[in-house]
Design a protein around this motif. Structure first.
Motif, mmCIF file in Angstrom:
data_model
loop_
_atom_site.group_PDB
_atom_site.id
_atom_site.type_symbol
_atom_site.label_atom_id
_atom_site.label_comp_id
_atom_site.label_asym_id
_atom_site.label_seq_id
_atom_site.Cartn_x
_atom_site.Cartn_y
_atom_site.Cartn_z
ATOM 1 N N LEU A 129 -0.575 4.682 17.998
ATOM 2 C CA LEU A 129 -0.546 3.548 18.927
ATOM 3 C C LEU A 129 -0.762 2.186 18.292
ATOM 4 O O LEU A 129 -0.568 1.165 18.962
ATOM 5 C CB LEU A 129 -1.623 3.752 20.016
ATOM 6 N N VAL A 130 -1.171 2.146 17.036
ATOM 7 C CA VAL A 130 -1.555 0.870 16.429
ATOM 8 C C VAL A 130 -0.720 0.578 15.189
ATOM 9 O O VAL A 130 -0.541 1.451 14.333
ATOM 10 C CB VAL A 130 -3.059 0.873 16.054
ATOM 11 N N LYS A 131 -0.226 -0.660 15.123
ATOM 12 C CA LYS A 131 0.431 -1.149 13.921
ATOM 13 C C LYS A 131 -0.505 -2.167 13.276
ATOM 14 O O LYS A 131 -0.787 -3.208 13.863
ATOM 15 C CB LYS A 131 1.770 -1.811 14.256
ATOM 16 N N ALA A 132 -1.005 -1.840 12.110
ATOM 17 C CA ALA A 132 -1.990 -2.695 11.449
ATOM 18 C C ALA A 132 -1.375 -3.375 10.238
ATOM 19 O O ALA A 132 -0.601 -2.778 9.493
ATOM 20 C CB ALA A 132 -3.209 -1.875 11.030
ATOM 21 N N ARG A 133 -1.717 -4.639 10.062
ATOM 22 C CA ARG A 133 -1.347 -5.374 8.858
ATOM 23 C C ARG A 133 -2.484 -6.323 8.551
ATOM 24 O O ARG A 133 -3.473 -6.368 9.275
ATOM 25 C CB ARG A 133 -0.021 -6.112 9.046
ATOM 26 N N ASP A 134 -2.359 -7.109 7.504
ATOM 27 C CA ASP A 134 -3.462 -7.952 7.052
ATOM 28 C C ASP A 134 -4.006 -8.826 8.180
ATOM 29 O O ASP A 134 -3.299 -9.690 8.712
ATOM 30 C CB ASP A 134 -3.005 -8.856 5.904
ATOM 31 N N GLY A 135 -5.258 -8.578 8.529
ATOM 32 C CA GLY A 135 -5.939 -9.414 9.512
ATOM 33 C C GLY A 135 -5.527 -9.200 10.953
ATOM 34 O O GLY A 135 -5.987 -9.930 11.838
ATOM 35 N N GLU A 136 -4.653 -8.213 11.242
ATOM 36 C CA GLU A 136 -4.199 -7.986 12.608
ATOM 37 C C GLU A 136 -4.041 -6.500 12.912
ATOM 38 O O GLU A 136 -3.804 -5.694 12.012
ATOM 39 C CB GLU A 136 -2.839 -8.668 12.861
ATOM 40 N N ALA A 137 -4.154 -6.175 14.195
ATOM 41 C CA ALA A 137 -3.856 -4.820 14.671
ATOM 42 C C ALA A 137 -3.181 -4.960 16.023
ATOM 43 O O ALA A 137 -3.735 -5.575 16.939
ATOM 44 C CB ALA A 137 -5.124 -3.991 14.788
ATOM 45 N N ALA A 138 -1.969 -4.419 16.153
ATOM 46 C CA ALA A 138 -1.211 -4.508 17.404
ATOM 47 C C ALA A 138 -1.248 -3.155 18.106
ATOM 48 O O ALA A 138 -0.750 -2.158 17.583
ATOM 49 C CB ALA A 138 0.229 -4.931 17.121
#
Length: 223
Positions: A129-138
């Motif tokens: 359910l989560v797309k994570a990248r630097d400094g963010e999580a969608a």
């Protein structure tokens, strides 16, 4: 360069912690109280005496003629924990249940078991359910809303913890606002929570991001 830091918390301290957190409105994680082991930077904090009652420890010290240190601040009734230790717990034990401390420790153990299960489930659903990248999580909104609320909360806590490093200042009132963000707020709505973390509602995702240090002071809520 120590690999471990050993603390002398006893079962009495654990019971006091559960009652203190209950009075402050803690949920499952808070009522889990103190773990026997937790990471601290590159070391580990351990509490080898957490299953020993204070009177047992004092009796052992007396029997073996061992000296110990007494922290004078433990007698200062300006601190809530000391008032719980010296007044509230004895009152509750005397007037309501002489086994109260045992039961409070049991509550911590039960909550810790339940939290561990939810944390494990959140780790599994994170990948879906989560797309994570630097400094963010969608977080995917529709998939998120199909999960039980207990798991929803754990996913949000996990996202904030990963971005912020801890959950300092995160309270139930923040979760209420976050729930509304997922269910009712219009696209573009921004929500700032404790610790310098920001959430924004999108069409298909709620994006959780860590604010830049220069912006954090505006959104940090005192504990």
């Amino acid at each position: 360069r120590a690999s471990h830091v050993a603390l002398a918390h006893t079962a009495d301290d654990q019971a006091e912690t559960v009652l203190l957190r209950l009075l402050r409105g803690a949920g499952l994680s808070g009522l889990s109280a103190m773990p026997i082991r937790r990471p601290l930077s590159e070391a580990q904090v351990i509490r080898p005496l957490l299953g020993v009652w204070r009177q047992e420890l004092l009796a052992y010290l007396k029997e073996h003629g061992l000296r110990f240190c007494h922290d004078a601040t433990n007698d200062d009734l300006r601190f809530t924990r000391n008032r719980i230790r010296q007044h509230l717990l004895p009152l509750l034990e005397h007037d309501y249940n002489p086994r109260l401390k045992v039961l409070l420790v049991q509550v911590a153990e039960q909550c810790r078991t339940d939290v561990a299960y939810l944390q494990d489930a959140a780790q599994r659903y994170w990948k879906r359910l989560v797309k994570a990248r630097d400094g963010e999580a969608a977080i995917q909104i529709q998939g998120f809303l199909r999960q039980p609320k207990a798991l929803q909360r754990q996913l949000v806590r996990l996202a904030i913890q990963r971005l912020q490093g801890d959950l300092t200042g995160f309270e139930f009132r923040h979760w209420v606002e976050i729930e509304l963000l997922f269910t009712e707020r219009p696209v573009g709505t921004i929500l700032d929570v404790a610790g310098g973390t920001q959430l924004q509602r999108g069409h298909a995702h709620v994006v959780i991001r860590r604010l830049a240090p220069a912006d954090e002071s505006r959104y940090t809520t005192p504990v």
